[in-house]
Structures are given as structure tokens and as C-alpha cells.
Enzyme design. Structure first.
Site, PDB file in Angstrom:
ATOM      1  N   SER A  49       0.830  -1.208   0.000  1.00 31.22           N
ATOM      2  CA  SER A  49       0.000   0.000   0.000  1.00 31.22           C
ATOM      3  C   SER A  49       0.864   1.258   0.000  1.00 31.22           C
ATOM      4  O   SER A  49       0.525   2.260  -0.641  1.00 31.22           O
ATOM      5  CB  SER A  49      -0.933   0.013   1.212  1.00 31.22           C
ATOM      6  OG  SER A  49      -1.839  -1.064   1.166  1.00 31.22           O
ATOM      7  N   ALA A  54       2.823   5.766  -3.004  1.00 33.45           N
ATOM      8  CA  ALA A  54       4.000   6.552  -3.403  1.00 33.45           C
ATOM      9  C   ALA A  54       4.016   6.760  -4.917  1.00 33.45           C
ATOM     10  O   ALA A  54       4.313   7.864  -5.400  1.00 33.45           O
ATOM     11  CB  ALA A  54       5.276   5.847  -2.952  1.00 33.45           C
ATOM     12  N   GLU A 137      -1.182   9.650  11.473  1.00 35.70           N
ATOM     13  CA  GLU A 137      -2.496  10.237  11.233  1.00 35.70           C
ATOM     14  C   GLU A 137      -3.501   9.650  12.217  1.00 35.70           C
ATOM     15  O   GLU A 137      -3.604   8.430  12.368  1.00 35.70           O
ATOM     16  CB  GLU A 137      -2.967   9.954   9.804  1.00 35.70           C
ATOM     17  CG  GLU A 137      -4.337  10.557   9.492  1.00 35.70           C
ATOM     18  CD  GLU A 137      -4.814  10.231   8.090  1.00 35.70           C
ATOM     19  OE1 GLU A 137      -4.903  11.153   7.265  1.00 35.70           O
ATOM     20  OE2 GLU A 137      -5.099   9.040   7.825  1.00 35.70           O
ATOM     21  N   ALA A 149     -17.311   4.653   5.648  1.00 35.52           N
ATOM     22  CA  ALA A 149     -15.952   4.754   5.130  1.00 35.52           C
ATOM     23  C   ALA A 149     -15.348   3.383   4.858  1.00 35.52           C
ATOM     24  O   ALA A 149     -14.612   3.199   3.877  1.00 35.52           O
ATOM     25  CB  ALA A 149     -15.068   5.514   6.128  1.00 35.52           C
ATOM     26  N   ILE A 151     -17.021   0.617   3.980  1.00 37.94           N
ATOM     27  CA  ILE A 151     -17.646   0.101   2.755  1.00 37.94           C
ATOM     28  C   ILE A 151     -17.075   0.805   1.533  1.00 37.94           C
ATOM     29  O   ILE A 151     -16.736   0.170   0.529  1.00 37.94           O
ATOM     30  CB  ILE A 151     -19.172   0.283   2.808  1.00 37.94           C
ATOM     31  CG1 ILE A 151     -19.768  -0.490   3.985  1.00 37.94           C
ATOM     32  CG2 ILE A 151     -19.805  -0.150   1.484  1.00 37.94           C
ATOM     33  CD1 ILE A 151     -19.501  -1.974   3.969  1.00 37.94           C
TER      34      ILE A 151
END
Length: 210
Positions: A49, A54, A137, A149, A151
Site C-alpha cells: 500500500s 508513493a 495520522e 468509510a 464500505i
């Protein structure tokens, strides 16, 4: 790149922050007041991921540390919308990390219908080579926002971010339905909190055999 070595500080940050955020919930419980935190989840972004993001954002691997803000990610789930602002205030008061950026996707939802409150923080991790500051985060959202979010995130993988028109329309409708649910729950939050407090007290009495 040695991914294991690179990701170790992020793993440490996630472990420490998860403990600290759960500690906030325990403090609410000890005071016998409504906990603004329902539960906390945390993760370090998987290597595939990171590489995909990136490439998408044109971030060179040597710049990941400064340009990718969500390698370490935590989510705080709340029952009610007003719990979110309470948690935001508590996090702003802390001195064990620095808030770098705040993104309010609740007052200003995304076009997709996405709602959440994001905080980008700089967290100091103590390593055998000294202090290392990493970005993390923190997403703060209600249970209804999180359901939508989750789903949307799954569908995003299926359609590679390009949703058929009918799916996009239904997702937006579902986002509004989730927001309406949050609004209705907010209006009766005191009744809900009283019922939950009554249930908890009754359960404690039952467990004690009284």
C-alpha cells in the site's frame, strides 16, 4: 530499502499511541462519565500500500518519511458527533506530540460524502539510536461514519477509485443517511447515555451477585 528497519519506528509509535488513547477512555470510565471514545484501532500501512500510494502521489521512496503522513494510522471511534470535538480538544492539550495539520471533513465533507476529522501529528519515538520523530495520522469519527468509510474503502479497491455512476450515487445517498443517523442519535444522546449508565450499573450489580 530495508523495510523492516524503516517501519520499526512507526510500529513503536502505533503501539504507544494506541495505549495512550485507550488510557483516555479508561479515565472517562474511572470518573463515571460518558466516554467520548468508544474504541481505538491502529495499524501500520502495509508495504504494498505504501508503494502504491508513493507511485500514485509521485513520492520518492527516500522522501516517504516527510511526505507520506499516514504510514502510522490510528482511528478513534465515537458514539456521537459532539464526542469528536471533545476528543479534538483533549488531543490539542497534549504535550507528548506535535499537531502538524488538522483536516475537518465533517464540517467540509468530501465530494464522495466522506466525513471524518483528521489530525496529522509528529510523534517522538525513543530508539537505541536516539529520538526519532515520525508522522502519524489520527482519524476521529462516529460509528456511522466509520461504517460508511469502511464500505467505500472496499469498493474503492474493487473499482480502482473509478465508481460506476449508480454506485457513486448510492454511496452519496448512504453517506447522507449515515449523517442523518448521527444527527438523530445526537438529539437523543442524553437518553441514550442514561440508558447505558443504567445498564452498566445493573451489570456490575449482577456480576457482584448483589
Amino acid at each position: 530499502m530495508d523495510w523492516e528497519e524503516f517501519l520499526e519506528p512507526y510500529k513503536l509509535a502505533v503501539e504507544e499511541l494506541k495505549v495512550k488513547l485507550k488510557g483516555i477512555r479508561r479515565q472517562f470510565d474511572l470518573e463515571g462519565t460518558h466516554s467520548a471514545i468508544e474504541f481505538v484501532t491502529a495499524r501500520v500501512k502495509p508495504i504494498p500500500s505504501i508503494i502504491d500510494k508513493a507511485k500514485l502521489r509521485n513520492i520518492a521512496l527516500e522522501n516517504l518519511e516527510t511526505e507520506m503522513q499516514d504510514i502510522a494510522g490510528l482511528r478513534i471511534m465515537c458514539q456521537f458527533v459532539d464526542d469528536i470535538s471533545k476528543i479534538v480538544r483533549l488531543l490539542r492539550m497534549r504535550n507528548d506530540f506535535k499537531i502538524v495539520e488538522e483536516k475537518d471533513y465533517i464540517s467540509h465533507k468530501k465530494a464522495s460524502g466522506y466525513r471524518s476529522y483528521h489530525m496529522i501529528i509528529e510523534y517522538p519515538v525513543q530508539t537505541i539510536h536516539g529520538e526519532r520523530k515520525v508522522l502519524a495520522e489520527i482519524q476521529i469519527r462516529t460509528l456511522a461514519m466509520n461504517f460508511w468509510a469502511t464500505i467505500e474503502h472496499s469498493l474503492n479497491y474493487k473499482y480502482n477509485g473509478v465508481f460506476p455512476e449508480d454506485i457513486q450515487f448510492r454511496l452519496q445517498r448512504a453517506a447522507e443517511a449515515a449523517f442523518l443517523l448521527d444527527e438523530e442519535m445526537y438529539l437523543i444522546r442524553e437518553e441514550i447515555r442514561e440508558a447505558q449508565a443504567y445498564f452498566s450499573a445493573k451489570k456490575i450489580t449482577k456480576d457482584r451477585g448483589e
